[in-house]
Design a protein around this motif. Structure first.
Motif, PDB file in Angstrom:
ATOM      1  N   UNK A  21     -22.183  23.708  16.344  1.00 17.54           N
ATOM      2  CA  UNK A  21     -21.412  24.845  15.812  1.00 17.54           C
ATOM      3  C   UNK A  21     -21.184  25.903  16.888  1.00 17.54           C
ATOM      4  N   UNK A  22     -20.124  26.674  16.710  1.00 19.12           N
ATOM      5  CA  UNK A  22     -19.897  27.806  17.612  1.00 19.12           C
ATOM      6  C   UNK A  22     -20.951  28.867  17.342  1.00 19.12           C
ATOM      7  N   UNK A  23     -21.365  29.531  18.403  1.00 18.67           N
ATOM      8  CA  UNK A  23     -22.379  30.583  18.272  1.00 18.67           C
ATOM      9  C   UNK A  23     -21.715  31.951  18.232  1.00 18.67           C
ATOM     10  N   UNK A  24     -22.375  32.887  17.555  1.00 26.16           N
ATOM     11  CA  UNK A  24     -21.886  34.246  17.521  1.00 26.16           C
ATOM     12  C   UNK A  24     -20.818  34.502  16.482  1.00 26.16           C
ATOM     13  N   UNK A  25     -20.323  33.465  15.814  1.00 22.93           N
ATOM     14  CA  UNK A  25     -19.295  33.600  14.779  1.00 22.93           C
ATOM     15  C   UNK A  25     -19.655  32.683  13.618  1.00 22.93           C
ATOM     16  N   UNK A  26     -19.025  32.916  12.485  1.00 26.24           N
ATOM     17  CA  UNK A  26     -19.217  32.017  11.358  1.00 26.24           C
ATOM     18  C   UNK A  26     -18.443  30.723  11.582  1.00 26.24           C
ATOM     19  N   UNK A  27     -19.006  29.637  11.120  1.00 29.52           N
ATOM     20  CA  UNK A  27     -18.347  28.343  11.115  1.00 29.52           C
ATOM     21  C   UNK A  27     -18.020  27.983   9.664  1.00 29.52           C
ATOM     22  N   UNK A  28     -16.841  27.447   9.446  1.00 32.20           N
ATOM     23  CA  UNK A  28     -16.406  27.076   8.106  1.00 32.20           C
ATOM     24  C   UNK A  28     -16.459  25.562   7.953  1.00 32.20           C
ATOM     25  N   UNK A  29     -16.990  25.098   6.825  1.00 32.03           N
ATOM     26  CA  UNK A  29     -17.162  23.662   6.603  1.00 32.03           C
ATOM     27  C   UNK A  29     -16.475  23.212   5.316  1.00 32.03           C
TER      28      UNK A  29
END
Length: 796
Positions: free
Chosen positions: A328-336
């Motif tokens: 996942x990307x760090x520092x931001x929300x990830x959408x699944x």
């Protein structure tokens, strides 16, 4: 046509005498493990050259024989009669394009009757070829009693001829079973049959078969009826079924003909329910409830950014209802989102989305350092490759449609050019990718670190005709180079003052295995896939194929070496969720702060990164070093290589990693065949370079130190006085900085072209366990700033 089965397919009953070779199931098994077949080698010496592999009997001998037991298992046929007709069939395949072939015979005592002689087989297509015919028993045959089957294999060394099944049956109309037909009737399968041997008391049993994970058919009774028809409405659309009917009077008849049907539907399955996420340090666990549809074959996971945009697939063909996302990307929300896919090829609507943000910040993992690749001319689709790797920049790294490349360490030499000694073999060689044991080492060079690299010397060294594999370069203290190459499964070393050569052959490395923390059967790891560094006292450290460290007992690079650490797999220094991968392909390097290691987890299509103060005692660095979806171009185009392996690092004059070199392949290795559209190459990916730092504190840094002074050094492309977003900076123990915490900037002052930054020591988190402090932040343009500085310890 009614048959008395003597060997092979006896649907719906068990296969006779292991005619489909599924009884001893496994990736590789010795041939003698089969209870019904015996093998012998006529020409060839390697006892492993004939065996069993996932439902096939194979041979790669010049000539070998496999013989079944005498075909006496059926009590209804114990005495062959003149004129009896035997139906025979078999399936075979040839691994690679070659002259491999086989013959099939029935042996009646002293008489061998050849049914098929050296049938022609197509190699490199992975498609079973089927052969069939009939044989009529004569007087000589009948006088000898029941036969057995003999198969003669003819092949070249290391090229497999596969026998996938053998069926032998006697035509016997008096034992005829039903004759089966079937068709689609609305949303059901309507089965019907005729049976000339049935009477008013006959009951019919209907079997439905489905392929097992082994590939053989498993049958279950779905109905019994006195009628001549049955409607099946309990099937799953899209699944292929095989139907067989038997007649039941006093005993059960042989099976009818087999009827294979697959009915697809056009309806979307329902999406999965209750999608939830759980955040960890560098990973996100996504879980969901099953779709309510009964015809779901698998699930896929898609991930997007915090705004629900840039959706891309990250996992396919999942049978479980959870997935651990390592990227996942760090520092931001990830959408699944989760999708359900049915057996008919339909995909559901997306599930409801769920969002998650990992606890660590960007820069915590080595994979965060990977930058987009520059484009030299343009991205091209006019090249080999699966859809996921085109278009791409064919000038990045090294590739050639006529050659397969695999692994090379880039080095900037004294001539200002970039060089690699890289493994290669002809792309259209007989075995495709598996030709690599016959690879040679070529010398290639480029004017730029990312390529294009061109062949300067087709053979890098004048030894063993240039053969070798997995070459690695060790940078020596005097500015010269050491070249490791695996030649005939032995670790050879060469030395040269320049990458242009000539390379002097030094000899074969010696390892003292006494007391080595490794299983004896895995000692071969001490010689393969090695990567090394020379220490300041002129001794050498090498990391082995499995990630163990071995150290030379003196300054001779040939050793002897003592293995001083355990391998990585199962090692407690690795967190549980990463620990039990199958690790290989390490790369080892050092800079003026610490030692670094990346090692590939090839079962999991990812790699991990570790740091060490001395090259012996290692710390796992959170997250991944790279994954199969880590590559992208500056214009945003992504490539999805099937696998990334053989990592190597390009270092600058300070030892810092500036680029990551990777061997990549577009399909599974076994699918890269001769004369196809698949291949492998080396790519070179730019990295965010660590900033040069100097610790100005004279005293030992602890978590109570009030002020920490760091000199940040300017260099080409980086102005320490103007390019730093000072408010973003954190310094301290990696364990706190990686989570966005640590010491903050108190004040700064200029020193020449450089910048001295004073940090408020509060919250720095540094303990005796830390050998390096970490700086993390952003530039004024939002790019990542990362750097390490060596810490003083109590022992110094």
């Amino acid at each position: 046509m009614a048959q008395i089965v003597l060997l092979g397919d006896n649907a719906p009953f068990d296969n006779v005498y292991d005619g489909d070779f599924s009884m001893v199931w496994g990736y590789w098994r010795r041939a003698e493990q089969s209870p019904y077949w015996k093998t012998s080698i006529i020409k060839g010496e390697d006892e492993k050259a004939i065996g069993l592999h996932q439902g096939s009997l194979f041979s790669m001998c010049e000539e070998s024989i496999a013989e079944s037991k005498v075909l006496n298992s059926n009590p209804k046929y114990q005495e062959p009669k003149v004129g009896d007709i035997i139906n025979w069939s078999f399936g075979a395949d040839l691994e690679y394009i070659s002259e491999g072939t086989l013959s099939l015979s029935l042996v009646f005592g002293d008489y061998e009757r050849v049914l098929a002689k050296k049938v022609k087989l197509k190699g490199s297509d992975k498609i079973t070829e089927h052969f069939q015919g009939i044989y009529r028993i004569n007087n000589q045959d009948a006088s000898q009693g029941l036969p057995f089957v003999r198969v003669r294999f003819y092949s070249q060394k290391d090229i497999k001829v596969y026998l996938n099944y053998v069926n032998i049956a006697v035509q016997a109309p008096e034992f005829a079973g039903p004759k089966l037909n079937g068709k689609q009737k609305q949303e059901t399968i309507a089965l019907s049959w005729t049976d000339v041997n049935a009477d008013s008391s006959s009951i019919f049993k209907v079997y439905r078969g489905q392929a097992s994970l082994k590939g053989n058919m498993v049958y279950h009774v779905i109905g019994e009826t006195p009628n001549n028809s049955l409607i099946d409405s309990s099937f799953i659309p899209g699944v292929e079924y095989t139907y067989v009917v038997t007649r039941l009077n006093k005993e059960e008849s042989v099976g009818s003909n087999k009827l294979t049907i697959r009915l697809k539907d056009g309806s979307q399955p329902l999406p999965p329910l209750n999608v939830a996420t759980e955040s960890f340090d560098a990973e996100v666990k996504v879980s969901w409830d099953k779709s309510l549809s009964k015809d779901v074959s698998y699930y896929s996971v898609y991930r997007g950014d915090a705004h629900g945009q840039n959706k891309e697939p990250i996992a396919y063909h999942l049978n479980a209802t959870s997935y651990l996302d390592f990227t996942p990307s760090k520092g931001v929300e990830n959408t699944y989102w989760i999708y359900a896919h049915d057996y008919s090829g339909n995909r559901s609507e997306a599930s409801k989305l769920s969002k998650a943000k990992v606890k660590m910040v960007k820069g915590a993992s080595f994979s965060d350092l990977i930058k987009p690749m520059p484009i030299f001319k343009k991205l091209s689709a006019n090249t080999w490759g699966a859809p996921g790797v085109v278009p791409r920049d064919i000038d990045n790294g090294i590739e050639d449609p006529n050659w397969s490349y695999w692994g090379g360490r880039p080095v900037k030499d004294k001539d200002g050019k970039y060089h690699m000694c890289v493994t290669r073999w002809p792309a259209n060689a007989t075995k495709g990718h598996w030709e690599w044991p016959n690879s040679t080492v070529a010398h290639v060079e480029s004017n730029e670190p990312t390529g294009p690299y061109k062949v300067k010397d087709s053979i890098a060294y004048q030894f063993a005709d240039g053969f070798g594999h997995n070459p690695d370069i060790v940078l020596l203290n005097d500015g010269s180079y050491l070249l490791y190459s695996l030649i005939d499964w032995e670790a050879h070393l060469f030395k040269s003052n320049t990458m242009n050569g000539p390379w002097k052959h030094l000899g074969i490395m010696e390892v003292d295995t006494e007391g080595a923390p490794e299983k004896p059967e895995l000692f071969y790891r001490f010689y393969r896939n090695l990567s090394g560094v020379q220490l300041l006292d002129d001794t050498f450290l090498f990391v082995t194929k499995g990630g163990a460290i071995m150290k030379s007992k003196g300054s001779n690079p040939l050793g002897p070496y003592k293995v001083i650490t355990k391998p990585i797999q199962g090692n407690i220094i690795i967190p549980e969720k990463y620990r039990n991968s199958n690790y290989e392909d390490p790369v080892l390097w050092k800079d003026d702060v610490q030692f670094h290691m990346i090692i590939n987890a090839f079962w999991d299509y990812r790699a991990i990164y570790l740091r060490s103060p001395d090259g012996v005692n290692w710390k796992f660095n959170p997250g991944t070093a790279y994954t199969a979806n880590s590559t992208m171009y500056e214009d945003g185009t992504k490539t999805y290589w099937y696998k990334l392996e053989r990592p190597h690092i390009l270092q600058d004059e300070f030892g810092r990693a500036t680029h990551l070199s990777l061997a990549v392949i577009d399909v599974p290795k076994a699918d890269d065949l001769a004369r196809d559209n698949h291949n492998s190459k080396n790519i070179i990916v730019p990295l965010t370079k660590h900033k040069r730092l100097k610790l100005l504190n004279k005293d030992l840094i602890t978590n109570t130190t009030k002020t920490i002074k760091i000199l940040v050094i300017s260099e080409d492309g980086f102005d320490a006085q103007n390019d730093i977003n000072l408010a973003s900076l954190k310094f301290g123990a990696p364990e706190v900085v990686d989570f966005g915490k640590g010491a903050s900037v108190k004040k700064v002052r200029k020193q020449g072209n450089d910048l001295i930054i004073e940090f408020n020591g509060q919250g720095n988190g540094i303990t005796n366990a830390n050998f390096a402090g970490k700086l993390l932040g952003k530039t004024t343009s939002g790019e990542l700033i990362i750097g390490y500085v060596k810490l003083k310890t109590k022992s110094k």
